[in-house]
Design an enzyme around this catalytic site. Structure first.
Site, PDB file in Angstrom:
ATOM      1  N   ALA A 131     -10.275  -7.615   7.377  1.00 32.70           N
ATOM      2  CA  ALA A 131      -9.096  -7.358   8.198  1.00 32.70           C
ATOM      3  C   ALA A 131      -9.448  -6.640   9.504  1.00 32.70           C
ATOM      4  CB  ALA A 131      -8.091  -6.529   7.398  1.00 32.70           C
ATOM      5  N   CYS A 140      17.098  14.540 -10.286  1.00 33.32           N
ATOM      6  CA  CYS A 140      18.051  14.442  -9.179  1.00 33.32           C
ATOM      7  C   CYS A 140      17.431  13.644  -8.031  1.00 33.32           C
ATOM      8  CB  CYS A 140      18.519  15.826  -8.736  1.00 33.32           C
ATOM      9  SG  CYS A 140      17.278  16.781  -7.821  1.00 33.32           S
ATOM     10  N   HIS A 188       5.756  -0.393  -2.711  1.00 30.33           N
ATOM     11  CA  HIS A 188       5.333   0.363  -3.899  1.00 30.33           C
ATOM     12  C   HIS A 188       5.423   1.872  -3.693  1.00 30.33           C
ATOM     13  CE1 HIS A 188       2.916  -3.434  -5.297  1.00 30.33           C
ATOM     14  NE2 HIS A 188       4.214  -3.538  -5.480  1.00 30.33           N
ATOM     15  N   ASN A 200       0.822  -1.211   0.000  1.00 26.59           N
ATOM     16  CA  ASN A 200       0.000   0.000   0.000  1.00 26.59           C
ATOM     17  C   ASN A 200       0.856   1.261   0.000  1.00 26.59           C
ATOM     18  OD1 ASN A 200      -2.007  -1.852   0.175  1.00 26.59           O
ATOM     19  ND2 ASN A 200      -2.483  -1.502   2.331  1.00 26.59           N
ATOM     20  N   VAL A 201       0.359   2.264  -0.689  1.00 27.08           N
ATOM     21  CA  VAL A 201       1.098   3.532  -0.786  1.00 27.08           C
ATOM     22  C   VAL A 201       0.442   4.599   0.095  1.00 27.08           C
ATOM     23  CG1 VAL A 201       1.947   3.048  -3.117  1.00 27.08           C
ATOM     24  CG2 VAL A 201      -0.224   4.263  -2.843  1.00 27.08           C
ATOM     25  N   ASN A 215      -8.521 -12.693   4.503  1.00 25.67           N
ATOM     26  CA  ASN A 215      -9.126 -12.149   3.289  1.00 25.67           C
ATOM     27  C   ASN A 215     -10.531 -12.735   3.175  1.00 25.67           C
ATOM     28  OD1 ASN A 215      -9.738 -11.538   0.500  1.00 25.67           O
ATOM     29  ND2 ASN A 215      -7.539 -11.282   0.166  1.00 25.67           N
ATOM     30  N   PRO A 216     -11.535 -11.927   2.921  1.00 25.10           N
ATOM     31  CA  PRO A 216     -12.881 -12.502   2.792  1.00 25.10           C
ATOM     32  C   PRO A 216     -13.027 -13.402   1.572  1.00 25.10           C
ATOM     33  CG  PRO A 216     -12.943 -10.079   2.541  1.00 25.10           C
ATOM     34  CD  PRO A 216     -11.522 -10.462   2.807  1.00 25.10           C
ATOM     35  N   GLU A 217     -12.098 -13.264   0.622  1.00 21.92           N
ATOM     36  CA  GLU A 217     -12.214 -14.059  -0.611  1.00 21.92           C
ATOM     37  C   GLU A 217     -11.026 -15.000  -0.786  1.00 21.92           C
ATOM     38  OE1 GLU A 217     -12.638 -11.532  -4.042  1.00 21.92           O
ATOM     39  OE2 GLU A 217     -14.132 -10.293  -3.029  1.00 21.92           O
ATOM     40  N   CYS A 228      16.758  21.408  -8.740  1.00 25.12           N
ATOM     41  CA  CYS A 228      17.303  21.489 -10.101  1.00 25.12           C
ATOM     42  C   CYS A 228      16.291  21.988 -11.137  1.00 25.12           C
ATOM     43  CB  CYS A 228      17.870  20.133 -10.520  1.00 25.12           C
ATOM     44  SG  CYS A 228      16.604  18.924 -10.904  1.00 25.12           S
TER      45      CYS A 228
HETATM   46  P1  OAD Z   1      -5.903  -5.960  -4.820  1.00 24.17           P
HETATM   47  O1  OAD Z   1      -6.858  -4.851  -5.052  1.00 24.17           O
HETATM   48  O2  OAD Z   1      -5.354  -6.693  -5.992  1.00 24.17           O
HETATM   49  O3  OAD Z   1      -6.603  -7.037  -3.899  1.00 24.17           O
HETATM   50  C1  OAD Z   1      -7.284  -6.645  -2.741  1.00 24.17           C
HETATM   51  C2  OAD Z   1      -7.599  -7.885  -1.929  1.00 24.17           C
HETATM   52  O4  OAD Z   1      -8.158  -7.445  -0.705  1.00 24.17           O
HETATM   53  C3  OAD Z   1      -8.602  -8.829  -2.575  1.00 24.17           C
HETATM   54  O5  OAD Z   1      -8.106 -10.156  -2.492  1.00 24.17           O
HETATM   55  C4  OAD Z   1      -9.859  -8.684  -1.710  1.00 24.17           C
HETATM   56  O6  OAD Z   1     -10.581  -9.894  -1.573  1.00 24.17           O
HETATM   57  C5  OAD Z   1      -9.257  -8.282  -0.381  1.00 24.17           C
HETATM   58  N1  OAD Z   1     -10.125  -7.489   0.493  1.00 24.17           N
HETATM   59  C6  OAD Z   1     -11.121  -6.636   0.153  1.00 24.17           C
HETATM   60  N2  OAD Z   1     -11.655  -6.092   1.255  1.00 24.17           N
HETATM   61  C7  OAD Z   1     -10.987  -6.607   2.317  1.00 24.17           C
HETATM   62  C8  OAD Z   1     -11.054  -6.417   3.726  1.00 24.17           C
HETATM   63  N3  OAD Z   1     -11.935  -5.579   4.279  1.00 24.17           N
HETATM   64  N4  OAD Z   1     -10.192  -7.114   4.510  1.00 24.17           N
HETATM   65  C9  OAD Z   1      -9.295  -7.977   3.968  1.00 24.17           C
HETATM   66  N5  OAD Z   1      -9.176  -8.177   2.644  1.00 24.17           N
HETATM   67  C10 OAD Z   1      -9.997  -7.511   1.832  1.00 24.17           C
HETATM   68  O7  OAD Z   1      -4.750  -5.364  -3.881  1.00 24.17           O
HETATM   69  P2  OAD Z   1      -3.212  -5.740  -3.806  1.00 24.17           P
HETATM   70  O8  OAD Z   1      -3.019  -7.219  -3.843  1.00 24.17           O
HETATM   71  O9  OAD Z   1      -2.659  -4.996  -2.661  1.00 24.17           O
HETATM   72  O10 OAD Z   1       0.362  -1.653  -7.187  1.00 24.17           O
HETATM   73  O11 OAD Z   1      -2.693  -5.110  -5.135  1.00 24.17           O
HETATM   74  C11 OAD Z   1      -1.333  -5.120  -5.383  1.00 24.17           C
HETATM   75  C12 OAD Z   1      -0.929  -3.995  -6.239  1.00 24.17           C
HETATM   76  O12 OAD Z   1      -1.766  -3.915  -7.401  1.00 24.17           O
HETATM   77  C13 OAD Z   1      -1.110  -2.620  -5.628  1.00 24.17           C
HETATM   78  O13 OAD Z   1      -0.125  -2.292  -4.676  1.00 24.17           O
HETATM   79  C14 OAD Z   1      -1.026  -1.739  -6.834  1.00 24.17           C
HETATM   80  C15 OAD Z   1      -1.773  -2.549  -7.857  1.00 24.17           C
HETATM   81  O14 OAD Z   1      -1.189  -2.585  -9.105  1.00 24.17           O
HETATM   82  C16 OAD Z   1       0.830  -0.520  -7.726  1.00 24.17           C
HETATM   83  O15 OAD Z   1       0.119   0.446  -7.936  1.00 24.17           O
HETATM   84  C17 OAD Z   1       2.277  -0.578  -8.049  1.00 24.17           C
END
Ligand code: OAD
Length: 251
Positions: free
Chosen positions: A241, A139, A128, A111-112, A223-225, A160
């Site tokens: 979460a 720079c 990220h 997460n950012v 994860n719910p899924e 710069c």
């Molecule tokens: P995703 O959006 O791909 O996945 C989110 C996950 O969170 C899914 O598996 C959902 O089921 C789960 N989820 C949703 N609500 C939830 C909750 N309340 N509690 C727990 N889990 C829950 O997110 P990331 O895997 O983090 O990168 O995505 C990875 C990267 O994809 C991001 O960092 C971003 C994107 O490209 C960049 O921007 C470089």
């Protein structure tokens, strides 16, 4: 496979943690979902803004070809984030780090949004990058976006004069190698890694759980899924979460 209820899943998670000394939290967008931060893929939705999918907007190409559009997209995301606070999961993770229950507690996030640090976690590895920071394209100058003049997009570097860009990893770019090395070492040495709120689809962050597993550590998914990582995990807690993380760590 027999389905078990949430209470049993939580008990099993607590059991896996009883003998752990080194604990890692590997987190993704779902962790911040209950703070109001949109996920990228959760629920099958794709984040879309001005009819353009996020993968197209968050691309390295745009830094060169349309930096103004890139900044508008990130200003929009910063606007969404301005209303978001850490949720119970972020707070619990920060407390776990502060209590001394475990020898080491590490947080590695995709997460950012900076919400782990806002909740009080220390030494968070932001694989990220961080959306609140801008860096120069020429720079090494970096600064908080909040302190930049609002209207100039792309902002000019105060050192710069070159264009600044958001300090996040975009599609087509590599992760910071030091951060990645540290994250891999954390994953390797973790007795238990909690994999929370990630779809497990984005490389190389999605390899960290594999590193833990192949080094003999246990994996707890929250994860719910079902995800691409579910089959690798020793336990999946099928809950949000903000609900499950405090239940696992409450006294
Ligand atoms: P995703 O959006 O791909 O996945 C989110 C996950 O969170 C899914 O598996 C959902 O089921 C789960 N989820 C949703 N609500 C939830 C909750 N309340 N509690 C727990 N889990 C829950 O997110 P990331 O895997 O983090 O990168 O995505 C990875 C990267 O994809 C991001 O960092 C971003 C994107 O490209 C960049 O921007 C470089």
């Amino acid at each position: 496979m027999t389905k078990v209820g949430l209470t049993t899943q939580i008990e099993r998670a607590r059991f896996l943690l009883t003998k752990a000394k080194r604990v890692a939290f590997l987190t993704g967008a779902g962790l911040s979902a209950e703070s109001g931060v949109p996920t990228f893929r959760g629920g099958g939705n794709s984040l879309v803004w001005r009819s353009r999918p996020f993968a197209e907007l968050s691309s390295a190409q745009l830094v060169r070809e349309d930096p103004k559009l890139l900044w508008e997209w990130f200003d929009y995301r910063l606007g969404v984030l301005a209303k978001c606070q850490p949720n119970a999961a972020h707070h619990t993770i920060a407390q776990v780090g502060a209590t001394g229950w475990f020898e080491t507690v590490s947080v590695v996030t995709q997460n950012v949004d900076g919400l782990h640090t806002a909740a009080g976690s220390v030494g968070v590895i932001e694989l990220h990058g961080n959306i609140r920071v801008a860096r120069c394209t020429e720079c090494s100058y970096q600064t908080e976006i909040e302190g930049l003049p609002d209207k100039v997009r792309p902002p000019e570097c105060q050192e710069c004069g070159a264009a600044m860009r958001p300090n996040v990893v975009l599609f087509g770019e590599f992760l910071d190698s030091q951060d990645l090395n540290r994250a891999q070492e954390i994953a390797r040495s973790a007795d238990v890694a909690l994999v929370i709120g990630t779809s497990g689809l984005v490389y190389p962050a999605n390899e960290l759980p594999l590193i833990t597993k192949s080094s003999g550590g246990k994996l707890i998914e929250i994860n719910p899924e079902q995800t691409a990582l579910t089959d690798l995990c020793d336990l999946s807690v099928r809950s949000s979460a903000a609900h499950a993380v405090p239940m696992i760590f409450e006294n």
